[in-house]
Design a protein around this motif. Sequence first.
Motif, PDB file in Angstrom:
ATOM      1  N   VAL A   1      44.966  -8.911  24.876  1.00 23.35           N
ATOM      2  CA  VAL A   1      43.598  -9.780  23.829  1.00 23.35           C
ATOM      3  C   VAL A   1      43.108 -10.028  25.280  1.00 23.35           C
ATOM      4  O   VAL A   1      43.437 -10.624  25.964  1.00 23.35           O
ATOM      5  N   SER A   2      42.077  -9.805  24.866  1.00 27.37           N
ATOM      6  CA  SER A   2      41.009 -10.477  26.154  1.00 27.37           C
ATOM      7  C   SER A   2      39.798 -11.661  25.602  1.00 27.37           C
ATOM      8  O   SER A   2      39.845 -11.128  24.131  1.00 27.37           O
ATOM      9  N   ARG A   3      39.192 -11.949  26.466  1.00 29.06           N
ATOM     10  CA  ARG A   3      37.558 -13.029  25.822  1.00 29.06           C
ATOM     11  C   ARG A   3      36.684 -12.528  26.837  1.00 29.06           C
ATOM     12  O   ARG A   3      36.862 -12.574  27.668  1.00 29.06           O
ATOM     13  N   ILE A   4      35.410 -12.696  25.517  1.00 33.91           N
ATOM     14  CA  ILE A   4      34.390 -12.428  26.921  1.00 33.91           C
ATOM     15  C   ILE A   4      34.036 -14.130  27.688  1.00 33.91           C
ATOM     16  O   ILE A   4      34.293 -14.682  27.196  1.00 33.91           O
ATOM     17  N   ALA A   5      33.392 -13.328  29.040  1.00 31.08           N
ATOM     18  CA  ALA A   5      33.400 -14.291  29.716  1.00 31.08           C
ATOM     19  C   ALA A   5      32.578 -15.236  29.266  1.00 31.08           C
ATOM     20  O   ALA A   5      31.709 -15.043  29.100  1.00 31.08           O
ATOM     21  N   ARG A   6      31.757 -15.978  30.502  1.00 33.43           N
ATOM     22  CA  ARG A   6      30.697 -17.551  29.817  1.00 33.43           C
ATOM     23  C   ARG A   6      30.877 -17.849  31.367  1.00 33.43           C
ATOM     24  O   ARG A   6      31.484 -17.627  32.344  1.00 33.43           O
ATOM     25  N   GLY A   7      29.340 -18.205  31.525  1.00 31.31           N
ATOM     26  CA  GLY A   7      28.608 -18.920  32.389  1.00 31.31           C
ATOM     27  C   GLY A   7      27.047 -18.839  32.349  1.00 31.31           C
ATOM     28  O   GLY A   7      27.191 -18.427  31.489  1.00 31.31           O
TER      29      GLY A   7
ATOM     30  N   ILE B   1      39.504  -7.471  21.469  1.00 36.39           N
ATOM     31  CA  ILE B   1      38.520  -8.822  22.309  1.00 36.39           C
ATOM     32  C   ILE B   1      37.545 -10.356  21.693  1.00 36.39           C
ATOM     33  O   ILE B   1      36.996  -9.096  20.871  1.00 36.39           O
ATOM     34  N   LEU B   2      38.089 -10.957  21.560  1.00 36.98           N
ATOM     35  CA  LEU B   2      38.166 -11.810  21.116  1.00 36.98           C
ATOM     36  C   LEU B   2      36.490 -12.259  21.329  1.00 36.98           C
ATOM     37  O   LEU B   2      36.070 -12.814  23.124  1.00 36.98           O
ATOM     38  N   SER B   3      35.534 -12.284  20.729  1.00 34.83           N
ATOM     39  CA  SER B   3      34.288 -12.755  20.963  1.00 34.83           C
ATOM     40  C   SER B   3      33.531 -14.076  20.146  1.00 34.83           C
ATOM     41  O   SER B   3      32.842 -13.670  19.330  1.00 34.83           O
ATOM     42  N   THR B   4      34.369 -14.678  20.011  1.00 33.73           N
ATOM     43  CA  THR B   4      34.048 -16.355  19.393  1.00 33.73           C
ATOM     44  C   THR B   4      33.288 -16.965  19.521  1.00 33.73           C
ATOM     45  O   THR B   4      33.186 -16.797  21.036  1.00 33.73           O
ATOM     46  N   ASN B   5      32.364 -17.902  19.011  1.00 35.76           N
ATOM     47  CA  ASN B   5      31.604 -18.870  20.004  1.00 35.76           C
ATOM     48  C   ASN B   5      31.881 -19.553  20.865  1.00 35.76           C
ATOM     49  O   ASN B   5      33.463 -19.810  20.872  1.00 35.76           O
ATOM     50  N   PHE B   6      31.639 -20.133  21.860  1.00 38.08           N
ATOM     51  CA  PHE B   6      31.856 -21.266  22.578  1.00 38.08           C
ATOM     52  C   PHE B   6      32.122 -22.448  22.235  1.00 38.08           C
ATOM     53  O   PHE B   6      31.747 -23.701  22.975  1.00 38.08           O
ATOM     54  N   THR B   7      32.049 -22.557  21.134  1.00 41.35           N
ATOM     55  CA  THR B   7      31.826 -23.887  20.302  1.00 41.35           C
ATOM     56  C   THR B   7      33.594 -24.462  19.876  1.00 41.35           C
ATOM     57  O   THR B   7      34.675 -23.825  20.686  1.00 41.35           O
ATOM     58  N   VAL B   8      33.661 -25.875  19.945  1.00 43.00           N
ATOM     59  CA  VAL B   8      35.261 -26.433  19.766  1.00 43.00           C
ATOM     60  C   VAL B   8      35.631 -25.133  18.794  1.00 43.00           C
ATOM     61  O   VAL B   8      37.214 -24.757  19.085  1.00 43.00           O
ATOM     62  N   GLU B   9      35.203 -25.135  17.703  1.00 42.40           N
ATOM     63  CA  GLU B   9      35.933 -24.372  16.630  1.00 42.40           C
ATOM     64  C   GLU B   9      36.069 -22.730  16.784  1.00 42.40           C
ATOM     65  O   GLU B   9      36.411 -22.521  16.663  1.00 42.40           O
ATOM     66  N   GLY B  10      34.473 -22.750  17.882  1.00 34.98           N
ATOM     67  CA  GLY B  10      35.179 -20.600  18.193  1.00 34.98           C
ATOM     68  C   GLY B  10      36.552 -20.928  19.607  1.00 34.98           C
ATOM     69  O   GLY B  10      37.103 -20.298  18.770  1.00 34.98           O
TER      70      GLY B  10
ATOM     71  N   ALA C   1      30.193 -25.153  36.354  1.00 32.96           N
ATOM     72  CA  ALA C   1      32.528 -25.482  35.792  1.00 32.96           C
ATOM     73  C   ALA C   1      32.109 -23.756  35.952  1.00 32.96           C
ATOM     74  O   ALA C   1      33.824 -23.463  36.429  1.00 32.96           O
ATOM     75  N   GLN C   2      32.234 -23.911  34.530  1.00 33.39           N
ATOM     76  CA  GLN C   2      32.845 -22.322  33.753  1.00 33.39           C
ATOM     77  C   GLN C   2      32.920 -21.612  34.861  1.00 33.39           C
ATOM     78  O   GLN C   2      33.721 -20.713  34.778  1.00 33.39           O
ATOM     79  N   ALA C   3      31.588 -21.351  35.277  1.00 31.23           N
ATOM     80  CA  ALA C   3      31.063 -19.635  35.911  1.00 31.23           C
ATOM     81  C   ALA C   3      32.501 -19.676  37.046  1.00 31.23           C
ATOM     82  O   ALA C   3      32.522 -18.144  37.752  1.00 31.23           O
ATOM     83  N   LEU C   4      32.292 -20.915  37.456  1.00 31.60           N
ATOM     84  CA  LEU C   4      32.837 -20.986  39.207  1.00 31.60           C
ATOM     85  C   LEU C   4      34.065 -21.210  39.180  1.00 31.60           C
ATOM     86  O   LEU C   4      35.104 -20.318  39.150  1.00 31.60           O
ATOM     87  N   ILE C   5      34.991 -21.806  37.558  1.00 36.44           N
ATOM     88  CA  ILE C   5      36.214 -21.337  37.088  1.00 36.44           C
ATOM     89  C   ILE C   5      36.868 -19.379  37.259  1.00 36.44           C
ATOM     90  O   ILE C   5      37.712 -19.189  37.110  1.00 36.44           O
ATOM     91  N   GLU C   6      35.836 -19.404  36.525  1.00 31.34           N
ATOM     92  CA  GLU C   6      36.083 -18.135  36.319  1.00 31.34           C
ATOM     93  C   GLU C   6      35.396 -16.886  36.449  1.00 31.34           C
ATOM     94  O   GLU C   6      34.913 -16.256  36.455  1.00 31.34           O
ATOM     95  N   ARG C   7      35.599 -17.108  38.016  1.00 34.06           N
ATOM     96  CA  ARG C   7      33.659 -16.067  39.384  1.00 34.06           C
ATOM     97  C   ARG C   7      35.496 -14.997  39.179  1.00 34.06           C
ATOM     98  O   ARG C   7      37.210 -14.806  38.775  1.00 34.06           O
ATOM     99  N   ARG C   8      35.113 -13.859  39.687  1.00 35.38           N
ATOM    100  CA  ARG C   8      35.589 -12.997  40.326  1.00 35.38           C
ATOM    101  C   ARG C   8      35.823 -12.123  41.099  1.00 35.38           C
ATOM    102  O   ARG C   8      34.495 -12.413  41.779  1.00 35.38           O
ATOM    103  N   ALA C   9      36.707 -11.643  41.870  1.00 36.87           N
ATOM    104  CA  ALA C   9      36.649 -10.957  43.417  1.00 36.87           C
ATOM    105  C   ALA C   9      35.363  -9.676  43.229  1.00 36.87           C
ATOM    106  O   ALA C   9      35.174  -9.047  42.352  1.00 36.87           O
ATOM    107  N   LEU C  10      34.901 -10.152  44.467  1.00 42.68           N
ATOM    108  CA  LEU C  10      33.557  -8.540  44.782  1.00 42.68           C
ATOM    109  C   LEU C  10      34.019  -7.736  45.408  1.00 42.68           C
ATOM    110  O   LEU C  10      35.153  -8.299  46.391  1.00 42.68           O
TER     111      LEU C  10
END
Length: 198
Positions: free
Chosen positions: A167-173, A140-149, A189-198
């Motif tokens: 490999v997975s990545r922590i969600a953001r939103g 699980i990749l939990s690097t920061n949501f910066t350009v470098e991360g 915008a990122q929350a909308l892109i990474e939406r999930r089904a309920l």
Amino acid sequence: MKTPSTLEQLIQALRVLPGVGPKSAQRMAYHLLQHEQAGAARLARALADALQKLHHCARCNTFTEQEVCELCNDPYRDDSQLCVVEMPADLLRMEQTLVFKGRYFVLMGRLSPLDGIGPRDIHFDRLLARASDGKVREVILSTNFTVEGEATAHYLAESLRARGLQVSRIARGLPVGGELEHIDSGTLAQALIERRAL
């Protein structure tokens, strides 16, 4: 008037701290010498003690006084999940969630070619060895949501997937309890892109 050399050395030493410029370092030095001599002595002892006793954990790379840290020695952790974070402070934040029960690896930084920080500087070989131990099934990749991360996460994901690891990545939103009208457009915008089904 020329600054005494010992005072100048103290000011320059304080400048190694992130976000501390020449004026801030000067203010800190004068404050420690004039108002906090006991605190300055305590700080000096604590720093010397930390430099002498702390080193990197042989398994997860965080700071510890033992060969292997307390988390790595915990027999109740899930060996099949490995969470990769940039810094020890990030590991502590993940632990404070009380959700993740797997293992960790601390990079001690992130890729930044402009600053001359490459894969060797973030202990990439040690991470690959740790993730390829036969027990880890998901990284699980939990690097920061910066350009470098983000660049670090992308580089690590490609290398780990090539070794057959999931490999997975922590969600953001959106933050918990956040109201849409107060959220910046990039996060929304990122929350909308990474939406999930309920």
